[in-house]
Design an enzyme around this catalytic site. Structure first.
Site, PDB file in Angstrom:
ATOM      1  N   HIS A  54      -8.328 -19.882  12.619  1.00  0.00           N
ATOM      2  CA  HIS A  54      -8.906 -21.210  13.091  1.00  0.00           C
ATOM      3  C   HIS A  54      -9.205 -21.059  14.551  1.00  0.00           C
ATOM      4  O   HIS A  54      -9.191 -19.806  15.098  1.00  0.00           O
ATOM      5  CB  HIS A  54      -7.448 -21.911  12.999  1.00  0.00           C
ATOM      6  CG  HIS A  54      -6.475 -21.430  13.866  1.00  0.00           C
ATOM      7  ND1 HIS A  54      -5.628 -20.487  13.675  1.00  0.00           N
ATOM      8  CD2 HIS A  54      -5.896 -21.896  15.273  1.00  0.00           C
ATOM      9  CE1 HIS A  54      -4.648 -19.871  14.602  1.00  0.00           C
ATOM     10  NE2 HIS A  54      -4.816 -21.090  15.510  1.00  0.00           N
ATOM     11  N   HIS A  56      -8.518 -21.286  17.865  1.00  0.00           N
ATOM     12  CA  HIS A  56      -7.476 -20.971  19.120  1.00  0.00           C
ATOM     13  C   HIS A  56      -8.066 -19.705  19.734  1.00  0.00           C
ATOM     14  O   HIS A  56      -8.523 -18.741  18.888  1.00  0.00           O
ATOM     15  CB  HIS A  56      -6.129 -21.200  18.903  1.00  0.00           C
ATOM     16  CG  HIS A  56      -5.775 -22.609  18.746  1.00  0.00           C
ATOM     17  ND1 HIS A  56      -4.787 -22.857  18.145  1.00  0.00           N
ATOM     18  CD2 HIS A  56      -6.435 -23.852  19.069  1.00  0.00           C
ATOM     19  CE1 HIS A  56      -4.592 -24.433  18.035  1.00  0.00           C
ATOM     20  NE2 HIS A  56      -5.740 -24.811  18.740  1.00  0.00           N
ATOM     21  N   ASP A  58      -6.626 -17.467  21.295  1.00  0.00           N
ATOM     22  CA  ASP A  58      -5.984 -16.134  21.199  1.00  0.00           C
ATOM     23  C   ASP A  58      -6.074 -15.597  19.706  1.00  0.00           C
ATOM     24  O   ASP A  58      -5.457 -14.587  19.168  1.00  0.00           O
ATOM     25  CB  ASP A  58      -4.261 -16.594  21.377  1.00  0.00           C
ATOM     26  CG  ASP A  58      -3.636 -17.407  20.503  1.00  0.00           C
ATOM     27  OD1 ASP A  58      -4.474 -18.560  20.187  1.00  0.00           O
ATOM     28  OD2 ASP A  58      -2.496 -17.183  20.048  1.00  0.00           O
ATOM     29  N   HIS A  59      -7.015 -16.363  18.855  1.00  0.00           N
ATOM     30  CA  HIS A  59      -7.391 -15.644  17.485  1.00  0.00           C
ATOM     31  C   HIS A  59      -8.674 -15.274  17.368  1.00  0.00           C
ATOM     32  O   HIS A  59      -9.261 -14.496  16.521  1.00  0.00           O
ATOM     33  CB  HIS A  59      -7.070 -16.742  16.521  1.00  0.00           C
ATOM     34  CG  HIS A  59      -5.764 -17.122  16.417  1.00  0.00           C
ATOM     35  ND1 HIS A  59      -4.701 -16.762  15.467  1.00  0.00           N
ATOM     36  CD2 HIS A  59      -4.807 -17.924  17.383  1.00  0.00           C
ATOM     37  CE1 HIS A  59      -3.390 -17.295  15.781  1.00  0.00           C
ATOM     38  NE2 HIS A  59      -3.424 -17.690  16.932  1.00  0.00           N
ATOM     39  N   HIS A 121      -2.576 -27.478  11.984  1.00  0.00           N
ATOM     40  CA  HIS A 121      -2.223 -26.994  13.230  1.00  0.00           C
ATOM     41  C   HIS A 121      -3.731 -27.308  13.632  1.00  0.00           C
ATOM     42  O   HIS A 121      -3.722 -27.624  15.025  1.00  0.00           O
ATOM     43  CB  HIS A 121      -2.125 -25.338  12.929  1.00  0.00           C
ATOM     44  CG  HIS A 121      -1.816 -24.699  14.125  1.00  0.00           C
ATOM     45  ND1 HIS A 121      -1.244 -24.956  15.215  1.00  0.00           N
ATOM     46  CD2 HIS A 121      -2.994 -23.691  14.992  1.00  0.00           C
ATOM     47  CE1 HIS A 121      -1.302 -23.986  16.123  1.00  0.00           C
ATOM     48  NE2 HIS A 121      -2.462 -23.466  16.051  1.00  0.00           N
ATOM     49  N   ASP A 138      -1.604 -19.449  12.202  1.00  0.00           N
ATOM     50  CA  ASP A 138      -0.350 -20.093  12.998  1.00  0.00           C
ATOM     51  C   ASP A 138      -0.229 -21.541  12.156  1.00  0.00           C
ATOM     52  O   ASP A 138       0.348 -22.427  12.717  1.00  0.00           O
ATOM     53  CB  ASP A 138      -1.053 -20.651  14.213  1.00  0.00           C
ATOM     54  CG  ASP A 138      -1.203 -19.989  15.237  1.00  0.00           C
ATOM     55  OD1 ASP A 138      -0.775 -18.727  15.107  1.00  0.00           O
ATOM     56  OD2 ASP A 138      -1.718 -20.191  16.558  1.00  0.00           O
ATOM     57  N   HIS A 176       2.183 -14.380  15.010  1.00  0.00           N
ATOM     58  CA  HIS A 176       2.871 -14.440  16.239  1.00  0.00           C
ATOM     59  C   HIS A 176       4.259 -13.978  15.976  1.00  0.00           C
ATOM     60  O   HIS A 176       5.011 -14.249  14.618  1.00  0.00           O
ATOM     61  CB  HIS A 176       2.916 -16.013  16.689  1.00  0.00           C
ATOM     62  CG  HIS A 176       1.897 -16.524  17.585  1.00  0.00           C
ATOM     63  ND1 HIS A 176       1.566 -16.229  18.964  1.00  0.00           N
ATOM     64  CD2 HIS A 176       1.078 -17.215  16.954  1.00  0.00           C
ATOM     65  CE1 HIS A 176       0.469 -16.532  19.205  1.00  0.00           C
ATOM     66  NE2 HIS A 176      -0.053 -17.276  17.940  1.00  0.00           N
TER      67      HIS A 176
HETATM   68 ZN   LIG Z   1      -3.350 -21.841  16.932  1.00  0.00          ZN
END
Ligand SMILES: [Zn+2]
Length: 264
Positions: A54, A56, A58-59, A121, A138, A176
């Site tokens: 996805h 975001h 941090d990905h 999410h 996530d 995570h």
């Molecule tokens: Zn995320």
């Protein structure tokens, strides 16, 4: 046989690196390119591609850096719905649809890959199932699930149900290390569930020894994850007494569980 390696990044992210039999490597959700670059430095592995779940940062934050390191030769798969910069192979799926690719072994050394659309999410979130490995970003965490940023409770609950239908032995590689915090909530919300209590001890011990609690398995999650237990009468009773509300269905149960966790 694929080997899966864990690359910790930032404070609690895991970037998963898939090593194929002939020493090629794929990474899932490289939020940090330098972490992957450094890991591969003295390894006899060649990075050939990236799988994104996805949008975001941090990905996805490491896509550009890794393309730079590998002369823009990396194949980058990800959901077209999430508008991610840098995808070379956008995957288009309807909500909750699944598709398979690599039937023709265009990705040598990788087996058939199943992609499942799991909105909730984010609206475009997808997961990858490769052999018995589930890379779920996530959406599903051990003992919990991602925050509902872009989807509806109906969508998110259906997404989790699809993952719960995978074989119990499927290994769950989420992005995570949130397990202990999730289990703290789980033991509060469902105090009579002995499986959760027992699993909390196991994971506390792992973290105490500085070890990852991931991967878990679908079988474990079906026993200890409150968001996969929303259909149970005992769960609905717990929610009902916490919110002082009559629970009429599983979606309402999921909605309240998410609400409770958000304010926990
Ligand atoms: Zn995320």
């Amino acid at each position: 046989m694929l080997k899966i390696h864990c690359l910790p990044a930032f404070t609690d992210n895991y970037i998963w690196l898939i090593e194929t039999p002939n020493k090629q490597a794929w990474v899932v959700d490289p939020g940090c390119g330098q972490t992957v670059e450094k890991y591969l430095e003295d390894k006899p592995l060649t990075l050939v591609g990236i799988l994104i779940t996805h949008h975001h940062h941090d990905h996805t934050g490491g896509i550009a850096h890794l393309q730079q390191c590998y002369q823009n030769n990396l194949k980058v798969y990800g959901p077209s719905k999430d508008n991610i910069v840098g995808l070379t192979h956008p995957l288009t799926l309807e909500d909750h649809q699944s598709l398979q690719f690599n039937h023709d072994a265009t990705l040598p050394d990788l087996p058939l890959i199943t992609v499942i659309s799991v909105p909730g999410h984010t609206k475009g979130h997808i997961v990858y199932v490769i052999d018995n490995h589930l890379f779920c970003g996530d959406t599903l965490f051990s003992g919990g699930c991602g925050r509902m940023f872009e989807g509806t409770p109906e969508q998110f609950n259906t997404s989790l149900q699809l993952l719960a239908e995978l074989p119990d032995t499927t290994k769950v590689y989420c992005a995570h290390e949130y397990t202990l915090a999730n289990l703290k909530f789980a033991t509060t919300a469902l105090p009579h569930n002995k499986d959760i209590e027992e699993y909390q001890h196991t994971c506390t011990e792992l973290r105490h020894n500085n070890r990852a609690t991931i991967p878990s398995t679908i079988g474990i999650e079906k026993r200890i994850n409150p968001f996969l237990l929303c259909h149970l009468e005992s769960t609905q009773n717990a929610l009902s007494s916490h919110f002082n509300e009559i629970i009429s269905d599983e979606v309402q149960s999921f909605t309240l569980m998410r609400q409770w966790k958000d304010s926990f």
